[in-house]
Design a protein around this motif. Structure first.
Motif, PDB file in Angstrom:
ATOM      1  N   ASP A 250       0.854  -1.279  -0.083  1.00  0.00           N
ATOM      2  CA  ASP A 250       0.069  -0.066  -0.100  1.00  0.00           C
ATOM      3  C   ASP A 250       0.896   1.232   0.055  1.00  0.00           C
ATOM      4  OD1 ASP A 250      -2.341  -1.659  -0.020  1.00  0.00           O
ATOM      5  OD2 ASP A 250      -2.532  -1.527   2.088  1.00  0.00           O
ATOM      6  N   THR A 251       2.256   1.220   0.654  1.00  0.00           N
ATOM      7  CA  THR A 251       2.998   2.385   0.906  1.00  0.00           C
ATOM      8  C   THR A 251       3.555   2.734  -0.662  1.00  0.00           C
ATOM      9  OG1 THR A 251       3.458   1.814   2.961  1.00  0.00           O
ATOM     10  CG2 THR A 251       4.904   3.173   1.893  1.00  0.00           C
ATOM     11  N   VAL A 252       3.732   1.643  -1.446  1.00  0.00           N
ATOM     12  CA  VAL A 252       4.535   1.476  -2.796  1.00  0.00           C
ATOM     13  C   VAL A 252       3.501   2.392  -3.461  1.00  0.00           C
ATOM     14  CG1 VAL A 252       5.438   0.558  -4.756  1.00  0.00           C
ATOM     15  CG2 VAL A 252       5.982  -0.089  -2.588  1.00  0.00           C
ATOM     16  N   ARG A 253       1.947   2.068  -3.426  1.00  0.00           N
ATOM     17  CA  ARG A 253       1.097   2.484  -4.409  1.00  0.00           C
ATOM     18  C   ARG A 253       0.865   3.886  -3.947  1.00  0.00           C
ATOM     19  NH1 ARG A 253      -0.222   2.794  -9.102  1.00  0.00           N
ATOM     20  NH2 ARG A 253      -0.221   0.331  -8.884  1.00  0.00           N
ATOM     21  N   GLU A 254       0.627   4.276  -2.714  1.00  0.00           N
ATOM     22  CA  GLU A 254       0.627   5.659  -2.450  1.00  0.00           C
ATOM     23  C   GLU A 254       1.967   6.290  -2.924  1.00  0.00           C
ATOM     24  OE1 GLU A 254       1.264   8.381   1.639  1.00  0.00           O
ATOM     25  OE2 GLU A 254       0.575   6.259   1.916  1.00  0.00           O
ATOM     26  N   GLY A 255       2.841   6.099  -2.849  1.00  0.00           N
ATOM     27  CA  GLY A 255       4.039   6.835  -3.187  1.00  0.00           C
ATOM     28  C   GLY A 255       4.035   6.756  -4.802  1.00  0.00           C
ATOM     29  N   ILE A 256       3.796   5.854  -5.501  1.00  0.00           N
ATOM     30  CA  ILE A 256       3.717   6.034  -6.929  1.00  0.00           C
ATOM     31  C   ILE A 256       2.394   7.078  -7.425  1.00  0.00           C
ATOM     32  CG2 ILE A 256       2.864   4.621  -9.104  1.00  0.00           C
ATOM     33  CD1 ILE A 256       4.303   2.398  -7.971  1.00  0.00           C
ATOM     34  N   ASN A 257       1.465   7.047  -6.856  1.00  0.00           N
ATOM     35  CA  ASN A 257       0.330   8.035  -6.953  1.00  0.00           C
ATOM     36  C   ASN A 257       0.833   9.382  -6.776  1.00  0.00           C
ATOM     37  OD1 ASN A 257      -1.541   5.869  -7.580  1.00  0.00           O
ATOM     38  ND2 ASN A 257      -2.260   5.951  -5.386  1.00  0.00           N
ATOM     39  N   ARG A 258       1.457   9.559  -5.754  1.00  0.00           N
ATOM     40  CA  ARG A 258       2.055  10.881  -5.245  1.00  0.00           C
ATOM     41  C   ARG A 258       3.274  11.142  -6.341  1.00  0.00           C
ATOM     42  NH1 ARG A 258       1.343  13.052  -0.391  1.00  0.00           N
ATOM     43  NH2 ARG A 258       0.161  11.834   1.167  1.00  0.00           N
ATOM     44  N   TYR A 259       4.116  10.301  -6.928  1.00  0.00           N
ATOM     45  CA  TYR A 259       4.864  10.598  -7.885  1.00  0.00           C
ATOM     46  C   TYR A 259       4.323  10.969  -9.166  1.00  0.00           C
ATOM     47  CZ  TYR A 259       8.475   9.208 -11.407  1.00  0.00           C
ATOM     48  OH  TYR A 259       9.241   9.281 -12.378  1.00  0.00           O
ATOM     49  N   GLU A 260       3.238  10.387  -9.678  1.00  0.00           N
ATOM     50  CA  GLU A 260       2.469  10.601 -10.925  1.00  0.00           C
ATOM     51  C   GLU A 260       1.835  12.001 -10.689  1.00  0.00           C
ATOM     52  OE1 GLU A 260       0.276   7.195 -11.395  1.00  0.00           O
ATOM     53  OE2 GLU A 260       1.454   5.955 -12.446  1.00  0.00           O
ATOM     54  N   GLU A 261       1.394  12.263  -9.603  1.00  0.00           N
ATOM     55  CA  GLU A 261       1.153  13.707  -9.399  1.00  0.00           C
ATOM     56  C   GLU A 261       1.867  14.709  -9.678  1.00  0.00           C
ATOM     57  OE1 GLU A 261      -1.073  13.556  -5.803  1.00  0.00           O
ATOM     58  OE2 GLU A 261      -2.749  12.166  -6.509  1.00  0.00           O
ATOM     59  N   THR A 262       2.878  14.553  -8.708  1.00  0.00           N
ATOM     60  CA  THR A 262       4.140  15.657  -8.825  1.00  0.00           C
ATOM     61  C   THR A 262       5.228  15.518  -9.898  1.00  0.00           C
ATOM     62  OG1 THR A 262       5.258  14.426  -7.016  1.00  0.00           O
ATOM     63  CG2 THR A 262       3.477  15.712  -6.515  1.00  0.00           C
ATOM     64  N   GLN A 270       8.183  10.839   0.882  1.00  0.00           N
ATOM     65  CA  GLN A 270       7.013  11.062   1.946  1.00  0.00           C
ATOM     66  C   GLN A 270       6.025   9.945   2.094  1.00  0.00           C
ATOM     67  OE1 GLN A 270       4.475  14.163   0.260  1.00  0.00           O
ATOM     68  NE2 GLN A 270       3.472  14.429   1.969  1.00  0.00           N
ATOM     69  N   ALA A 271       5.815   9.129   1.432  1.00  0.00           N
ATOM     70  CA  ALA A 271       5.058   7.883   1.314  1.00  0.00           C
ATOM     71  C   ALA A 271       5.974   6.740   2.268  1.00  0.00           C
ATOM     72  CB  ALA A 271       4.797   7.426   0.034  1.00  0.00           C
ATOM     73  N   GLN A 272       7.097   6.650   2.214  1.00  0.00           N
ATOM     74  CA  GLN A 272       7.946   5.972   3.217  1.00  0.00           C
ATOM     75  C   GLN A 272       7.854   6.417   4.393  1.00  0.00           C
ATOM     76  OE1 GLN A 272      11.924   4.968   1.730  1.00  0.00           O
ATOM     77  NE2 GLN A 272      11.363   6.166  -0.086  1.00  0.00           N
ATOM     78  N   GLU A 273       7.980   7.590   4.713  1.00  0.00           N
ATOM     79  CA  GLU A 273       8.108   8.119   6.053  1.00  0.00           C
ATOM     80  C   GLU A 273       6.604   8.203   6.702  1.00  0.00           C
ATOM     81  OE1 GLU A 273       9.750  12.297   5.498  1.00  0.00           O
ATOM     82  OE2 GLU A 273      11.675  11.312   5.360  1.00  0.00           O
ATOM     83  N   ASN A 274       5.602   8.155   5.834  1.00  0.00           N
ATOM     84  CA  ASN A 274       4.148   7.926   6.409  1.00  0.00           C
ATOM     85  C   ASN A 274       4.026   6.505   6.843  1.00  0.00           C
ATOM     86  OD1 ASN A 274       3.585  10.598   6.021  1.00  0.00           O
ATOM     87  ND2 ASN A 274       2.378  10.344   4.331  1.00  0.00           N
TER      88      ASN A 274
END
Length: 332
Positions: A250-262, A270-274
């Motif tokens: 789930d963290t990787v998916r969150e990180g990828i979603n953020r990466y694709e947005e930004t 940031q997703a790792q630290e969360n």
């Protein structure tokens, strides 16, 4: 580790936890318009003493560094098992090892970027290097010698970070095994897996050859190295899909979603630290034990990082929306 040995330490940490900033306080800090206002509000919190020591509003780095040092001083003082705290201090040790190697190779004073944490004997290593006796300095002498020799052979400065990270992963695995605590074991394995995936995405973005990833990938995680390497030419979505059901999926998916947005890999960080903050939050229900100390350490370090983001944002007049998007989860 014997849980009962941590009863007194847990009590003291629970008291300190009350000083952590709440989500509401962090929101209020996000809304202020200047560093002066930020300091004024922080002066009403547990940061009161350190804020009062600041000669200028811009001296926030010294204030935050002092808070970080105090965090580790306190936890080493109360923990009946110092090796528990060593697990988390290790990354500062290996940050300093990288800085020291670069300082020697560049013949430049880099003392300003050392972190006053960890157990790297910087002065002893400098003296040993000058005397040609690095082999006499336990553990870190051989590591520093390996970094310097590798640069002498390959002339590739980037390899200093790669090799030092490998040394860090080895040391982290050793410390986690010594700690004999599930939470620490999970932290160590997840840290390695998330590092490897972050490196994979970074090198793919650079269109670097797969050999660079083979050289950089760390051991010690749950994901088998050959599995990661075989995914190098897959799409980012395919890589994320292959991790379905993994603890970090789930963290990787969150990180990828953020990466694709930004478009920025700092979003993956940031997703790792969360991810680690959620680990800390899950330990809230434990009354006493080593998990209480680990949870507080992760939470306080994250809070300090959030404050650094806020200070940089206010000093550079960044928007509230920009700032909020970069803040990490809070414990309280």
């Amino acid at each position: 580790m014997k849980r009962e040995a941590f009863i007194q330490a847990s009590t003291r940490v629970r008291i300190e936890e009350k000083g952590l900033l709440t989500k509401e306080q962090l929101h209020r800090l996000t809304e202020v318009g200047s560093v002066d206002e930020l300091n004024r509000i922080l002066a009403e919190t547990s940061y009161q003493q350190e804020v009062a020591k600041m000669d200028r509003p811009e001296d926030y780095e010294q204030m935050l560094d002092a808070e970080l040092r105090e965090l580790y001083r306190f936890l080493y003082e109360v923990s009946p098992e110092p090796k528990l705290i060593d697990v988390f201090a290790a990354r500062y040790t290996f940050h300093n090892l990288k800085v020291l190697a670069k300082e020697i190779l560049q013949e430049t004073d880099l003392s300003a970027i050392y972190v006053p944490l960890g157990d790297l004997p910087i002065d002893a290593l400098k003296e040993a290097h000058e005397a040609g006796t690095l082999h006499r300095v336990p553990v870190y002498g051989e590591m520093l010698s390996a970094l310097l020799n590798d640069f002498s052979d390959k002339k590739e400065p980037g390899r200093i970070d790669v090799l030092a990270d490998k040394f860090y992963a080895q040391r982290l695995a050793e410390l986690a095994e010594e700690a004999e605590l599930e939470l620490v074991d999970t932290y160590a394995k997840d840290a390695v897996d998330l590092y490897n995936l972050s490196m994979l995405f970074r090198l793919k973005k650079m269109e670097a050859p797969v050999e660079m990833f083979q050289e950089a990938v760390l051991t010690g995680g749950r994901i088998y190295q050959p599995q990661l390497i075989s995914r190098y030419f897959d799409t980012v979505d395919a890589i994320a899909g292959s991790l379905y059901g993994q603890p970090i999926g789930d963290t990787v998916r969150e990180g990828i979603n953020r990466y694709e947005e930004t478009g920025s890999l700092s979003s993956f960080e940031q997703a790792q630290e969360n991810h680690f903050m959620r680990m800390a939050q899950n330990a809230k229900m434990i009354s006493y034990g080593p998990e209480v100390l680990v949870s507080y350490l992760i939470s306080k370090e994250t809070e300090i990082k959030n404050l650094r983001i806020l200070y940089v944002s206010k000093r550079n007049h960044m928007s509230q929306e920009f700032t909020r998007e970069r803040l990490r989860l809070t414990y309280v």
